[in-house]
Write a protein that holds these residues in place. Structure first.
Motif, PDB file in Angstrom:
ATOM      1  N   ALA A   1     -12.138  20.160  10.818  1.00  0.00           N
ATOM      2  CA  ALA A   1     -12.082  19.003   9.958  1.00  0.00           C
ATOM      3  C   ALA A   1     -11.712  17.806  10.685  1.00  0.00           C
ATOM      4  O   ALA A   1     -11.167  17.944  12.023  1.00  0.00           O
ATOM      5  CB  ALA A   1     -11.238  19.074   9.057  1.00  0.00           C
TER       6      ALA A   1
ATOM      7  N   THR B   1     -17.591  21.955  -0.526  1.00  0.00           N
ATOM      8  CA  THR B   1     -18.058  23.150  -0.129  1.00  0.00           C
ATOM      9  C   THR B   1     -16.998  24.307  -0.769  1.00  0.00           C
ATOM     10  O   THR B   1     -17.329  25.298  -0.987  1.00  0.00           O
ATOM     11  CB  THR B   1     -18.303  23.298   1.403  1.00  0.00           C
ATOM     12  OG1 THR B   1     -17.001  23.207   2.021  1.00  0.00           O
ATOM     13  CG2 THR B   1     -19.154  22.547   1.940  1.00  0.00           C
TER      14      THR B   1
ATOM     15  N   ASP C   1     -12.537  20.749  -0.035  1.00  0.00           N
ATOM     16  CA  ASP C   1     -13.187  20.735   1.424  1.00  0.00           C
ATOM     17  C   ASP C   1     -14.614  20.064   1.415  1.00  0.00           C
ATOM     18  O   ASP C   1     -15.685  20.949   0.833  1.00  0.00           O
ATOM     19  CB  ASP C   1     -13.095  22.165   1.531  1.00  0.00           C
ATOM     20  CG  ASP C   1     -13.370  22.327   3.183  1.00  0.00           C
ATOM     21  OD1 ASP C   1     -13.953  21.466   3.736  1.00  0.00           O
ATOM     22  OD2 ASP C   1     -13.277  23.806   3.541  1.00  0.00           O
TER      23      ASP C   1
ATOM     24  N   SER D   1     -16.006  19.863   4.228  1.00  0.00           N
ATOM     25  CA  SER D   1     -16.360  20.041   5.613  1.00  0.00           C
ATOM     26  C   SER D   1     -15.689  19.095   6.726  1.00  0.00           C
ATOM     27  O   SER D   1     -14.664  19.669   7.159  1.00  0.00           O
ATOM     28  CB  SER D   1     -17.874  20.198   5.843  1.00  0.00           C
ATOM     29  OG  SER D   1     -18.388  21.126   5.255  1.00  0.00           O
ATOM     30  N   ASP D   2     -16.147  18.155   6.618  1.00  0.00           N
ATOM     31  CA  ASP D   2     -15.497  17.177   7.832  1.00  0.00           C
ATOM     32  C   ASP D   2     -14.128  16.380   7.154  1.00  0.00           C
ATOM     33  O   ASP D   2     -13.258  15.869   8.088  1.00  0.00           O
ATOM     34  CB  ASP D   2     -16.423  16.187   8.200  1.00  0.00           C
ATOM     35  CG  ASP D   2     -17.502  16.632   8.799  1.00  0.00           C
ATOM     36  OD1 ASP D   2     -17.169  17.532   9.712  1.00  0.00           O
ATOM     37  OD2 ASP D   2     -18.391  15.837   9.239  1.00  0.00           O
TER      38      ASP D   2
END
Length: 133
Positions: free
Chosen positions: A38, A71, A85, A87-88
Motif C-alpha cells: 500500500a 478489494t 482495502d 489496494s494502494d
C-alpha cells in the motif's frame, strides 16, 4: 519512493467523506517506503460503533462515485475497527477506544504524514486559542 498522486487523491476524497460524517482525528500516513502492499494508510475514529459504520458507508459511497470498490473489507459487523482495502490505500475507521489501544500512528510514527487538505481544521486551532489566554 513516495505515495503516488492517485493514492493521495483517493485518500483526500476518502478523508473528505469521513469528515462529512464527523470522523475524528483523520490522519493519512505515507507507508509506501515501509510496505510494498500500500501507499497510504488513512486512519479516522468515532465515539460509537454506529458512527464508525456511518463513516465507512460515507467513504464507500464517495469512492464508488469514482468506480472504486474495496478489494477487501474487514470488521464491518462489529463496528469497532473497520478496514477497507483499496489496494494502494488502506482505510482504518476505529472506535476511539480501539484507536487509543492499538495506536497505529505510534506503530507507523516514522512514516510521513500526508496533507489531506481538509478545510475545517478547527480541532488544531481551538487548543492554541485557549492556551494563549
Amino acid at each position: 519512493m513516495t505515495a503516488s498522486d492517485s493514492s493521495i487523491a483517493i485518500a483526500r476524497h476518502a478523508a473528505k467523506a469521513a469528515a462529512d460524517k464527523i470522523a475524528h482525528d483523520i490522519v493519512a500516513l505515507d507507508v509506501s517506503e515501509r510496505l510494498a502492499l500500500a501507499d497510504v494508510f488513512l486512519i479516522a475514529s468515532a465515539p460509537s460503533e454506529r458512527q464508525v459504520n456511518a463513516i465507512v458507508d460515507g467513504i464507500e459511497e464517495e469512492l464508488a462515485k469514482q468506480d472504486l470498490r474495496p478489494t477487501r473489507r474487514e470488521g464491518r459487523s462489529g463496528g469497532r475497527w473497520v478496514l477497507l482495502d483499496y489496494s494502494d490505500i488502506v482505510i482504518h475507521v476505529q472506535h476511539e477506544e480501539d484507536r487509543v489501544f492499538y495506536a497505529l500512528e505510534r506503530l507507523w510514527k516514522d512514516c510521513p504524514v500526508v496533507d489531506l487538505q481538509l478545510a475545517d481544521d478547527t480541532s488544531a486551532k481551538a487548543p492554541a486559542a485557549s492556551e494563549a489566554e
